[in-house]
Structure formats: structure tokens, C-alpha cells
Design a protein around this motif. Structure first.
Motif, PDB file in Angstrom:
ATOM      1  N   TYR A  17       0.819  -1.207   0.000  1.00 27.59           N
ATOM      2  CA  TYR A  17       0.000   0.000   0.000  1.00 27.59           C
ATOM      3  C   TYR A  17       0.853   1.257   0.000  1.00 27.59           C
ATOM      4  N   HIS A  18       0.212   2.363  -0.344  1.00 29.42           N
ATOM      5  CA  HIS A  18       0.820   3.685  -0.206  1.00 29.42           C
ATOM      6  C   HIS A  18      -0.164   4.582   0.524  1.00 29.42           C
ATOM      7  N   SER A  60      -1.608  -0.240  -3.989  1.00 29.84           N
ATOM      8  CA  SER A  60      -0.824   0.029  -5.195  1.00 29.84           C
ATOM      9  C   SER A  60      -0.305  -1.214  -5.906  1.00 29.84           C
ATOM     10  N   THR A  61      -0.036  -2.297  -5.200  1.00 29.58           N
ATOM     11  CA  THR A  61       0.440  -3.506  -5.885  1.00 29.58           C
ATOM     12  C   THR A  61      -0.668  -4.545  -6.033  1.00 29.58           C
ATOM     13  N   ARG A  64      -5.305  -1.557  -6.907  1.00 26.66           N
ATOM     14  CA  ARG A  64      -5.065  -0.135  -7.188  1.00 26.66           C
ATOM     15  C   ARG A  64      -6.246   0.762  -6.818  1.00 26.66           C
ATOM     16  N   TRP A  66      -8.462   3.046  -4.009  1.00 30.95           N
ATOM     17  CA  TRP A  66      -8.329   3.845  -2.800  1.00 30.95           C
ATOM     18  C   TRP A  66      -9.387   3.422  -1.798  1.00 30.95           C
TER      19      TRP A  66
END
Length: 98
Positions: A17-18, A60-61, A64, A66
Motif C-alpha cells: 500500500y501507499h 498500489s500492488t 489499485r 483507494w
């Protein structure tokens, strides 16, 4: 290491994650009407509580997408994960990482 539950993919390690900042920050209705000080406050000033805090994360991986995470900033415990279209759960009702 945090274990964060993506609402679509399930529990995953935090490295997938980001972080995207504070959740539930609304874009101004009329941004052109804001003063420089008001625009700066919207862009740069965020809450920094000790305890439950709603954050935005992106898988993110994975998918994707939110989503929001309710995390205790003092203990780093993930209290809940929820989609952007869902309301923020109350900290006492969150009941763990779902």
C-alpha cells in the motif's frame, strides 16, 4: 509491520500500500473564491491526533483502489478499513481490522 485489509482484496502486508493522507477532507466548493491563506490551509494543514485517525490508502500492488483506514496513531493498530463510499466507523465500534 502493519496488516491492512483492502476492502476488495482482503488482508495484506503494508508494503503493498501507499499512504494518501488524511481521509474525509473535502475539496472546496468554490476554490477560486479562497484567499491564499484558505487555499494553503486546505492544501497543507491536517489534523495530527494521538489516537484514532482516518487515513486514505491505495492498494498500489493489488487492485489499485483507494480506501480509508481508521488507525490508532499511538499504537499503530488498524481499527477498521472501509470503502470511500462508506461512513467512517466510530472507534469504539470498529472492532478490529475488517
Amino acid at each position: 509491520m502493519l496488516l491492512i485489509t483492502c476492502p476488495w482484496c482482503g488482508p495484506r502486508d503494508e508494503t503493498e500500500y501507499h499512504y494518501g493522507g488524511q481521509a474525509h477532507v473535502r475539496y472546496p466548493n468554490n476554490p477560486a473564491d479562497l484567499t491564499d491563506e484558505q487555499w494553503a490551509a486546505y492544501l497543507f494543514y491536517r489534523d495530527n491526533p494521538k489516537g484514532p485517525f482516518a487515513e486514505r490508502w491505495v492498494h498500489s500492488t493489488g487492485c489499485r483502489r483507494w480506501f480509508n483506514v481508521l488507525r490508532d496513531t499511538a499504537t499503530h493498530e488498524v481499527l477498521a478499513s472501509y470503502r470511500l463510499d462508506e461512513p467512517r466507523p466510530e472507534p469504539h465500534r470498529a472492532g478490529g481490522n475488517r
